[in-house]
Design a protein around this motif. Structure first.
Motif, short mmCIF file in Angstrom:
data_model
loop_
_atom_site.label_atom_id
_atom_site.label_comp_id
_atom_site.label_asym_id
_atom_site.label_seq_id
_atom_site.Cartn_x
_atom_site.Cartn_y
_atom_site.Cartn_z
N LYS A 69 0.83 -1.21 0.00
CA LYS A 69 0.00 0.00 0.00
C LYS A 69 0.86 1.25 0.00
O LYS A 69 0.57 2.23 -0.71
CB LYS A 69 -0.93 -0.02 1.21
CG LYS A 69 -1.99 -1.11 1.16
CD LYS A 69 -2.85 -1.13 2.41
CE LYS A 69 -3.89 -2.25 2.33
NZ LYS A 69 -4.70 -2.33 3.57
N LEU A 70 1.95 1.24 0.77
CA LEU A 70 2.86 2.40 0.78
C LEU A 70 3.53 2.59 -0.58
O LEU A 70 3.72 3.72 -1.04
CB LEU A 70 3.93 2.22 1.86
CG LEU A 70 3.50 2.34 3.32
CD1 LEU A 70 4.70 2.20 4.24
CD2 LEU A 70 2.81 3.68 3.58
N HIS A 71 3.88 1.46 -1.20
CA HIS A 71 4.58 1.54 -2.49
C HIS A 71 3.68 2.01 -3.63
O HIS A 71 4.18 2.34 -4.70
CB HIS A 71 5.22 0.19 -2.83
CG HIS A 71 6.54 -0.03 -2.18
ND1 HIS A 71 7.60 0.83 -2.35
CD2 HIS A 71 6.98 -1.02 -1.35
CE1 HIS A 71 8.64 0.39 -1.66
NE2 HIS A 71 8.29 -0.73 -1.04
N GLN A 72 2.40 2.06 -3.42
CA GLN A 72 1.53 2.65 -4.43
C GLN A 72 1.80 4.14 -4.58
O GLN A 72 1.54 4.73 -5.64
CB GLN A 72 0.06 2.42 -4.05
CG GLN A 72 -0.37 0.96 -4.15
CD GLN A 72 -1.80 0.74 -3.66
OE1 GLN A 72 -2.53 1.69 -3.41
NE2 GLN A 72 -2.19 -0.52 -3.51
N LYS A 73 2.40 4.72 -3.54
CA LYS A 73 2.72 6.15 -3.55
C LYS A 73 4.21 6.41 -3.67
O LYS A 73 4.63 7.36 -4.33
CB LYS A 73 2.17 6.81 -2.27
CG LYS A 73 2.31 8.32 -2.24
CD LYS A 73 1.64 8.90 -1.00
CE LYS A 73 1.75 10.43 -0.98
NZ LYS A 73 1.10 11.00 0.23
N TYR A 74 5.01 5.54 -3.04
CA TYR A 74 6.47 5.75 -3.01
C TYR A 74 7.20 4.58 -3.64
O TYR A 74 7.04 3.44 -3.20
CB TYR A 74 6.95 5.91 -1.56
CG TYR A 74 6.24 6.99 -0.78
CD1 TYR A 74 6.44 8.34 -1.08
CD2 TYR A 74 5.36 6.66 0.24
CE1 TYR A 74 5.78 9.34 -0.36
CE2 TYR A 74 4.69 7.64 0.97
CZ TYR A 74 4.91 8.97 0.66
OH TYR A 74 4.27 9.96 1.37
N ASP A 88 9.23 -0.53 -7.44
CA ASP A 88 9.25 -0.42 -8.90
C ASP A 88 9.88 -1.68 -9.46
O ASP A 88 11.03 -2.01 -9.15
CB ASP A 88 10.06 0.82 -9.30
CG ASP A 88 9.97 1.13 -10.79
OD1 ASP A 88 9.91 0.19 -11.60
OD2 ASP A 88 9.99 2.34 -11.13
N GLN A 434 1.86 -4.63 -8.75
CA GLN A 434 2.06 -3.41 -9.50
C GLN A 434 1.14 -3.39 -10.73
O GLN A 434 1.15 -4.33 -11.54
CB GLN A 434 3.52 -3.28 -9.94
CG GLN A 434 4.51 -3.14 -8.79
CD GLN A 434 4.22 -1.93 -7.93
OE1 GLN A 434 4.24 -0.80 -8.38
NE2 GLN A 434 3.92 -2.17 -6.65
#
Length: 531
Positions: A69-74, A88, A434
Motif C-alpha cells: 500500500k505504501l509503495h503505491q505512492k512511493y 518499482d 504493480q
C-alpha cells in the motif's frame, strides 16, 4: 555506606548508557546520514532511527501487504536505519539479476547454523560450488527420475481423498459441516513432505499413510525424541521473522525472548526442528555406508556423477538436507492450497481448467495409475500452468523482500546511487501487485499468462526469486503442483464451506495459510458419459 546508596550512582550510570546507546547514538547516526538515506520516505517516523517499527509490523502478520500500500505512492521506502524497500519492478534486475554485484545481507549469516546451505551462503564462489554440486540432482532432465516418486505420493493422497468423498451437492447447495471431510491444506502438506523426503533421501515418512506428521529428531548427543514436523518447521520460521530485523541484536534477543512464553514456545519448536534433519541425514548415511546406491540428493552430496567422493563436512550435508526439507515442502504446499482456493472462488476459471484437462486426456489415462495423471500428458497445458502462475503471483508463498547488501563501491538502483553496505529488497507481493505489468493486480486472472503477453511478464515474476540465487527447486515444485492439481481436478469436485469463506493467512518468512476444510466428491466426466 549502604549498598542501596552505592547502587544509585551505578543505576544512574547504567540508565545514561542505555539512553546514549539506544536513543542518542541512533539519532546522531540518523542526522549524520552517511549513506544519504534520509532522502527516502520512512515506512514509519522512527524507521530511520530504529528497526522497532518493522518488528512491530512483522508481528501483525501482514508485513508485505502494508508495504504494498505504501509503495503505491512511493517507489522506495526506508524500512530501517540501513535498509530500503523497492516497489518499482525495474529494480528487480538491479537487486536480483544475474549480473548484480549485490550479495545476500547479514541476516543470512545470523540465521545460519554451523554451516551454510545453498539458500543462505553469501560468498559467491562458495555458492557457485554448492550450486554446481547440486545442479545435476535438481536439473530438469531428472524430471523422469522424480516423477515416479511424485506419482507414488499422489496415489496415496488420492487413496485418502477417495475415503473422504461425499455425495455430489445439488445446484447452489451449501455443504453441511459434516461433509467438510478434508483439510486440503494439511493433506497437501503431508504430500510435499513425503515427496521431498523421498526425492531427497529415499525416505518413506509415511505421513499420507498415517495421517499425521509425528517424526523422530536426534540431539547432538545421539539421543532421540518425538515431535510434530509441521509445528517445528513453521514456528521456527515464525519466531525468526518476528525478531531478526535488528541484525546486530538478534542473537541476544533470540535467546532472551525465550523467557516470554509466546516466544519460548516457538523457541522450543525451533530447537526440535534442528534435530529432524540430523536424524533423517543419519538414517540415510547408514544406508549409504551399507552400500545402497540410491538416486536422490543425498547421493549427489556424497559423490559426484563419476562416483568420486565430494568429502563434504557432515555439518554441510545436514545443512543442505535441512533447507531441502524446509524450502522443498513448505512453499509448494502453500501454493497447492492457494491454487485450489482460487479456482473454487472463481468457478468459471475452474470450469476452463477442467475442460482443458478433459480435452487433453482419454477416459482411462489415469485409471491404471491409481488416479494419477501423468506429467507428460499435462505439463504443456497452457491454462493449467496459467492457473498455477497466477496463484503464485497473487499470493506468492514467500512474499517478503529477500534482502541483499549493496557492494562496497555502491550500486545504481533505479538510476539512484546507493552506497555500499545498505540492505535493499523487493517483496514478491509488492512486485506482483504493480498495476503497470499486472493490470487489475488484485484479481485472479490466469489469462494474463497466456501467449506472448504471458512470456513478457516473466521478468517481473518473483515467486521463485530471480537471477543466480533463484530457487533451485523450481522444477520440482512445478512438477508436484502440476501432477497433483491435474489429478485432483480430473477425479474430484470440491466445495468450500460457503461462498464467502476466506482462507486465513499469516506472513512469517513464508505466507502461511490456515486450514482449508472442503467437501469432496467423485466427478462424473462428460467424456465418459458421452461414450
Amino acid at each position: 555506606m549502604s549498598a542501596a546508596v552505592l547502587s544509585v550512582p551505578y543505576a544512574t550510570a547504567l540508565g545514561a548508557c542505555v539512553l546514549v546507546y539506544f536513543v542518542v547514538y541512533p539519532l546522531v547516526v540518523y542526522f549524520r546520514d552517511v549513506n544519504g538515506l534520509r532522502r527516502y520516505p520512512n515506512m514509519h517516523p522512527l524507521s530511520g532511527i530504529s528497526h522497532i517499527p518493522f518488528m512491530v509490523l512483522a508481528h501483525g502478520g501482514a508485513r508485505s501487504t502494508y508495504l504494498s500500500k505504501l509503495h503505491q505512492k512511493y517507489p522506495v521506502i526506508r524500512t530501517g536505519p540501513n535498509s530500503l524497500s523497492y516497489g518499482d519492478v525495474r529494480a528487480i534486475k538491479d537487486i536480483y539479476g544475474h549480473n548484480t554485484p549485490c550479495t545476500k545481507d547479514s541476516s543470512y549469516v545470523i540465521s545460519s547454523g554451523s554451516h551454510y546451505h545453498l539458500a543462505d551462503v553469501i560468498d559467491k564462489h562458495d555458492h557457485a560450488r554448492k550450486r554446481k554440486l547440486l545442479s545435476s540432482a535438481y536439473a530438469i532432465k531428472n524430471l523422469e527420475g522424480w516423477e515416479h516418486k511424485v506419482a507414488d505420493k499422489t496415489v496415496r493422497l488420492i487413496k485418502h481423498l477417495d475415503t473422504c468423498c461425499t455425495e455430489p451437492p445439488a445446484a447452489g447447495e451449501t455443504p453441511k459441516e459434516e461433509d467438510l471431510t478434508v483439510d486440503y491444506r494439511k493433506w497437501t502438506n503431508f504430500f510435499t513432505l513425503d515427496a521431498i523426503a523421498d526425492i531427497g533421501l529415499s525416505e518413506k515418512l509415511g505421513f499420507l499413510d498415517r495421517g499425521h506428521d509425528r517424526v523422530t529428531g536426534r540431539r547432538l548427543d545421539g539421543t532421540t525424541y518425538e515431535c510434530n514436523l509441521r509445528d517445528c518447521l513453521y514456528q521456527n520460521a515464525r519466531k525468526q521473522s518476528l525478531l531478526i530485523w535488528p541484525y546486530a541484536w538478534y542473537p541476544l534477543i533470540n535467546k532472551l525472548s525465550n523467557i516470554i512464553p509466546f516466544y519460548g514456545r516457538m523457541g522450543k519448536f525451533a530447537k526440535d526442528w534442528d534435530g529432524i534433519p540430523i536424524e533423517l541425514s543419519h538414517r540415510r548415511l547408514q544406508r549409504y555406508r551399507a552400500g545402497e546406491k540410491l538416486d536422490d540428493f543425498f547421493q549427489a552430496l556424497m559423490e559426484d556423477k563419476n562416483g568420486h567422493p565430494n568429502n563434504l563436512e557432515w555439518g554441510e550435508i545436514v545443512a543442505e538436507i535441512s533447507i531441502m526439507m524446509n524450502a522443498g515442502s513448505a512453499t509448494t504446499a502453500i501454493a497447492m492450497t492457494n491454487v485450489l482456493y482460487q479456482l473454487l472462488k472463481n468457478p468459471d476459471m475452474m470450469q476452463k481448467a477442467v475442460e482443458e484437462l478433459d480435452a487433453a486426456l482419454e477416459d482411462d489415462d489415469e485409471d491404471d495409475d491409481g488416479g494419477v495423471v501423468a506429467h507428460d500428458k499435462v505439463k504443456h497445458l497452457p491454462y493449467l500452468r496459467a492457473c498455477l502462475d497466477e496463484s503464485l503471483r497473487l499470493f506468492p508463498p514467500t512474499p517478503h523482500g529477500l534482502p541483499r547488501e549493496t557492494p562496497q563501491d555502491g550500486i545504481n538502483i533505479l538510476g539512484d546511487y546507493i552506497p555500499g553496505g545498505v540492505s535493499v529488497a523487493m517483496s514478491a507481493f509488492v512486485a506482483h501487485r504493480q498495476e503497470g505489468p499486472f493490470p487489475q493486480a488484485d484479481k485472479y486472472i490466469p489469462e494474463r499468462w497466456l501467449g506472448e503477453e504471458g512470456k513478457a511478464l516473466q521478468p517481473y515474476f518473483l515467486a521463485f526469486s530471480a537471477g543466480a540465487r533463484g530457487c533451485i527447486g523450481r522444477n520440482i515444485s512445478y512438477l508436484e503442483q502440476t501432477v497433483v492439481l491435474a489429478s485432483v481436478l480430473r477425479r474430484y469436485g470440491f466445495a468450500l464451506a460457503r461462498p464467502d469463506w476466506q482462507l486465513e493467512r499469516l506472513e512469517t518468512m513464508n505466507w502461511l495459510v490456515g486450514d482449508m476444510p472442503v467437501k469432496v466428491w467423485r466427478r462424473e466426466r462428460k467424456s465418459a458419459l458421452s461414450g
